[in-house]
Design a protein around this motif. Sequence first.
Motif, mmCIF file in Angstrom:
data_model
loop_
_atom_site.group_PDB
_atom_site.id
_atom_site.type_symbol
_atom_site.label_atom_id
_atom_site.label_comp_id
_atom_site.label_asym_id
_atom_site.label_seq_id
_atom_site.Cartn_x
_atom_site.Cartn_y
_atom_site.Cartn_z
ATOM 1 N N GLY A 246 0.819 -1.209 0.000
ATOM 2 C CA GLY A 246 0.000 0.000 0.000
ATOM 3 C C GLY A 246 0.853 1.260 0.000
ATOM 4 N N VAL A 247 1.907 1.256 0.806
ATOM 5 C CA VAL A 247 2.812 2.408 0.828
ATOM 6 C C VAL A 247 3.560 2.508 -0.499
ATOM 7 C CG1 VAL A 247 4.836 3.397 1.955
ATOM 8 C CG2 VAL A 247 3.002 2.448 3.327
ATOM 9 N N GLY A 248 3.926 1.363 -1.086
ATOM 10 C CA GLY A 248 4.580 1.373 -2.395
ATOM 11 C C GLY A 248 3.689 1.979 -3.475
ATOM 12 N N LEU A 249 2.420 1.603 -3.480
ATOM 13 C CA LEU A 249 1.481 2.196 -4.438
ATOM 14 C C LEU A 249 1.284 3.685 -4.174
ATOM 15 C CD1 LEU A 249 -1.277 -0.556 -4.745
ATOM 16 C CD2 LEU A 249 0.443 0.080 -6.440
ATOM 17 N N ASN A 250 1.299 4.058 -2.907
ATOM 18 C CA ASN A 250 1.184 5.468 -2.556
ATOM 19 C C ASN A 250 2.398 6.256 -3.066
ATOM 20 O OD1 ASN A 250 0.104 7.777 -1.473
ATOM 21 N ND2 ASN A 250 0.653 7.277 0.625
ATOM 22 N N LEU B 139 2.950 11.575 8.144
ATOM 23 C CA LEU B 139 3.620 12.683 7.470
ATOM 24 C C LEU B 139 3.064 12.887 6.065
ATOM 25 C CD1 LEU B 139 5.941 14.775 7.665
ATOM 26 C CD2 LEU B 139 7.402 13.042 6.620
ATOM 27 N N ASP B 140 2.789 11.803 5.364
ATOM 28 C CA ASP B 140 2.209 11.900 4.023
ATOM 29 C C ASP B 140 0.827 12.541 4.070
ATOM 30 O OD1 ASP B 140 2.122 11.197 1.116
ATOM 31 O OD2 ASP B 140 0.468 9.939 1.798
ATOM 32 N N VAL B 141 0.041 12.179 5.064
ATOM 33 C CA VAL B 141 -1.295 12.771 5.196
ATOM 34 C C VAL B 141 -1.194 14.263 5.512
ATOM 35 C CG1 VAL B 141 -3.378 12.792 6.640
ATOM 36 C CG2 VAL B 141 -2.438 10.627 5.840
ATOM 37 N N ILE B 142 -0.258 14.633 6.362
ATOM 38 C CA ILE B 142 -0.090 16.048 6.707
ATOM 39 C C ILE B 142 0.395 16.853 5.509
ATOM 40 C CG2 ILE B 142 1.281 17.645 8.108
ATOM 41 C CD1 ILE B 142 1.147 15.529 10.346
#
Length: 109
Positions: free
Chosen positions: A37-41, A95-98
């Motif tokens: 999921g993080v890789g796709l993100n 951090l990605d969401v922020i």
Amino acid sequence: MKRFLSILYTLATVLIIVGALFILQAESYGIAMLASGVGLNIIYRIFNLNLEKVKQLKFSEIIKIIGILFMLVACMLIFTKSDQKFNLMILAVVLDVIINYKEISLKTK
């Protein structure tokens, strides 16, 4: 392309959430789901970078690149025996969401 990116982002979000839930239940495949999921993100974030702003060294785009690199490091460390691997992954996702809070919207257009 825009439709593909929205599907990619949705799939990445679902994999991150489901992977985290499986990790909480001590399932071994939860780590792989979370990392995928993080890789796709990461792929989604790379496609959404504004290259013109990156060339102009805009602060917001540089922060987004740092966030992508941080997620990449967290994704690689998740498969090690580090004690802090889950904390780093959680920190990378938060951090990605922020950083990308403007993309999260509950309103329909």
